[in-house]
Scaffold this motif. Structure first.
Motif, short mmCIF file in Angstrom:
data_model
loop_
_atom_site.label_atom_id
_atom_site.label_comp_id
_atom_site.label_asym_id
_atom_site.label_seq_id
_atom_site.Cartn_x
_atom_site.Cartn_y
_atom_site.Cartn_z
N LYS A 10 6.18 -33.74 -79.20
CA LYS A 10 6.19 -32.69 -78.20
C LYS A 10 5.50 -33.14 -76.93
CE LYS A 10 4.47 -29.31 -80.79
NZ LYS A 10 4.10 -27.96 -81.23
N MET A 11 6.14 -32.82 -75.79
CA MET A 11 5.59 -33.11 -74.48
C MET A 11 5.78 -31.86 -73.62
SD MET A 11 7.14 -36.92 -74.02
CE MET A 11 8.67 -36.60 -74.89
N GLY A 12 4.92 -30.87 -73.79
CA GLY A 12 5.08 -29.60 -73.09
C GLY A 12 6.29 -28.86 -73.62
N PRO A 13 7.20 -28.39 -72.75
CA PRO A 13 8.39 -27.68 -73.21
C PRO A 13 9.50 -28.62 -73.71
CG PRO A 13 8.40 -27.75 -70.85
CD PRO A 13 7.08 -28.36 -71.30
N ARG A 15 10.87 -31.67 -76.23
CA ARG A 15 10.61 -32.23 -77.56
C ARG A 15 11.61 -33.35 -77.83
NH1 ARG A 15 10.12 -28.15 -82.44
NH2 ARG A 15 8.39 -27.57 -81.12
N GLY A 29 10.97 -23.03 -74.98
CA GLY A 29 9.80 -22.53 -75.69
C GLY A 29 10.21 -21.82 -76.96
#
Length: 59
Positions: A10-13, A15, A29
């Motif tokens: 995961k890298m913020g919103p 994936r 999200g």
């Protein structure tokens, strides 16, 4: 029985999904997500409060 592998980064919103079949990715999200699977399928998922969800495979 064959072997399998699955890893999600995961890298913020965003994936990145790694599996035996290849690399896929998804963006969004908890309520709204667009996914492109390793085999090329694209899926739109919408999750609503109360456990309701809607999923559509895009061409």
């Amino acid at each position: 029985m064959g072997w399998s592998y699955r890893k999600s980064i995961k890298m913020g919103p965003f994936r990145l999904n790694l599996s035996r079949g290849g690399v896929g990715h998804s963006f969004g999200g908890r309520a709204f997500r667009v996914t492109k699977a390793a085999d090329g399928r694209r899926t739109l998922t919408v999750n609503l409060p109360g456990g309701f969800h809607w999923k559509k495979t895009l061409n």
